[in-house]
Design a protein around this motif. Sequence first.
Motif, PDB file in Angstrom:
ATOM      1  N   TYR A   1       3.003  -0.810   1.443  1.00 61.77           N
ATOM      2  CA  TYR A   1       3.338   0.263   0.507  1.00 61.77           C
ATOM      3  C   TYR A   1       4.753   0.710   0.824  1.00 61.77           C
ATOM      4  O   TYR A   1       5.106   0.857   1.998  1.00 61.77           O
ATOM      5  N   ASP A   2       5.538   0.950  -0.227  1.00 56.16           N
ATOM      6  CA  ASP A   2       6.887   1.484  -0.026  1.00 56.16           C
ATOM      7  C   ASP A   2       6.915   2.888  -0.622  1.00 56.16           C
ATOM      8  O   ASP A   2       6.732   3.066  -1.830  1.00 56.16           O
ATOM      9  N   TRP A   3       7.123   3.875   0.267  1.00 54.31           N
ATOM     10  CA  TRP A   3       7.103   5.276  -0.188  1.00 54.31           C
ATOM     11  C   TRP A   3       8.500   5.820  -0.443  1.00 54.31           C
ATOM     12  O   TRP A   3       8.673   7.014  -0.672  1.00 54.31           O
TER      13      TRP A   3
ATOM     14  N   THR B   1       4.392   1.587   4.716  1.00 49.74           N
ATOM     15  CA  THR B   1       3.083   1.476   5.362  1.00 49.74           C
ATOM     16  C   THR B   1       2.617   0.040   5.209  1.00 49.74           C
ATOM     17  O   THR B   1       2.553  -0.472   4.091  1.00 49.74           O
TER      18      THR B   1
ATOM     19  N   GLU C   1       2.114   2.671  10.311  1.00 52.43           N
ATOM     20  CA  GLU C   1       3.342   3.332   9.864  1.00 52.43           C
ATOM     21  C   GLU C   1       4.255   3.440  11.058  1.00 52.43           C
ATOM     22  O   GLU C   1       3.766   3.659  12.174  1.00 52.43           O
TER      23      GLU C   1
ATOM     24  N   ALA D   1       2.000  11.694  -2.247  1.00 54.00           N
ATOM     25  CA  ALA D   1       3.198  10.849  -2.334  1.00 54.00           C
ATOM     26  C   ALA D   1       3.043   9.801  -3.423  1.00 54.00           C
ATOM     27  O   ALA D   1       1.932   9.402  -3.772  1.00 54.00           O
TER      28      ALA D   1
ATOM     29  N   GLY E   1       4.396   5.936  -4.585  1.00 55.36           N
ATOM     30  CA  GLY E   1       5.050   4.759  -4.005  1.00 55.36           C
ATOM     31  C   GLY E   1       4.751   3.501  -4.784  1.00 55.36           C
ATOM     32  O   GLY E   1       4.238   3.558  -5.916  1.00 55.36           O
TER      33      GLY E   1
ATOM     34  N   GLU F   1       3.091   0.598  -9.129  1.00 62.37           N
ATOM     35  CA  GLU F   1       3.242   2.047  -8.918  1.00 62.37           C
ATOM     36  C   GLU F   1       1.899   2.691  -8.636  1.00 62.37           C
ATOM     37  O   GLU F   1       0.887   2.327  -9.246  1.00 62.37           O
TER      38      GLU F   1
ATOM     39  N   SER G   1      -0.729   8.781  -4.158  1.00 65.52           N
ATOM     40  CA  SER G   1      -1.690   8.927  -3.061  1.00 65.52           C
ATOM     41  C   SER G   1      -1.760  10.382  -2.590  1.00 65.52           C
ATOM     42  O   SER G   1      -0.734  11.046  -2.466  1.00 65.52           O
TER      43      SER G   1
ATOM     44  N   GLU H   1      -6.341   7.424  -4.002  1.00 67.43           N
ATOM     45  CA  GLU H   1      -5.211   6.712  -4.610  1.00 67.43           C
ATOM     46  C   GLU H   1      -5.443   6.571  -6.108  1.00 67.43           C
ATOM     47  O   GLU H   1      -6.568   6.328  -6.545  1.00 67.43           O
TER      48      GLU H   1
END
Lengths: 235, 179
Positions: B45-47, B53, B70, B119, B121, B133, B136, B151
């Motif tokens: 996951y890119d936040w 993550t 993380e 958030a 992400g 997309e 969360s 999520e």
Amino acid sequence: MSIFKRIFKVSQAEAHAIVDKIEDPIKMTEQGIRDLKRDLQGAMTSLAEVKGISVRTRREAENKKKAAADYERKAMLILQKMQNGQMEGAEAERLATEALNLKEQNSAEALRLSHEAEQHEKMSAQLQANVNKIKSTVVTYENDLTTLKARSKTAAATKKINRQISQIDSTGTVAMLEKMRARVEEDESLATAYGEMVSADKNIDNEIDAALASGSSSAPSQSLEELKKKMGIGA
Amino acid sequence: MGIRDFFKKKTESDPLVDVRLDGMKAGYMVDYDMKMWEVSAAHHYDWGDSLITREWQLKGSDETVYLSMEYDDEASWSLSRKIQLDRLGPNVRKSLMETGDPPDQIELDGVSYGLEEMAGGHFYENGQEPGREMLSWDFQDQTGRRFLSIEQWSENDFEASIGEPVEEYQFSNILPGAV
């Protein structure tokens, strides 16, 4: 033994001696460890495959067990429907029997898969023990190599220093040092003697100057006074 | 392959160094909680703000869990299991549908979870572009030892999971799968 055989033996012995000389034990050990690591990588991959099969077989067995339980539940629901009069008796019994047959099939399959999974688990436990053994051997070898490398470097440095010390011409150097020490001492004595002579000369001069000082000290001032008078400079 | 490639020194992988928990890929095997697990996927996951993550899907004989890592000064690991959103009670779904957000407090199996952060992400399945997309919401209980996550993947697609922090040492016998 024929002459040719002897010549061959001599050549073989010489060749071995040459190879022994050019062989670097550290590099050979490093290569050995690399080979062991390659074997370890292979063993780990094989073990992963066996473990993967084991997990998947166990999962399949669990699914078959669930399916068996589900067919039993369905058979019970059909019989309940029959009991409640929602289904015709013969049809309900036929379907319930079919469901129970499928339950039995799934149970048998679950049992077979469970045994299979057990075998795989046993095998993977054995392989895991072997892999762990290779791992610890490689780690031990690596640590030994690191220590031996350090000891080898220390030994080489110590050898170099000791050789340098032992190679010094002790008599010549000691003699040279003694000669130098004697020369320094001679120079020092000479310097002291000159110093004493200078101070002795200076003492005599001082004495003479002191004796004359009392008489000559007024003379310059008297002539000075005369010059001042001549020039008309008042006191 | 050019002549330079031929002479280029090959970098051999070191099974003692390279086989690590954070280097796991699909096909790897790992032991956790006295069970064998197969890594069936490795996502991330890119936040944003370089916050990533990483997530590994671990399949055991009777369940699937998600191992996440993380990195913020040091790696923190957690293990979660998916649960039915309905287990969180009817109010959670209702709140999500009506307001777009879950309530700040959620009760599950007698444990109260409070909202920690929300958030948005992108999810990269097996690290593949394009990212999907998603939103969360992360909840935590009072001890901080249990967490709950919701999520959102599309307007009506929600997933929930519960988890707990884990330590790297709890995972052993990591084995690389055949490439």
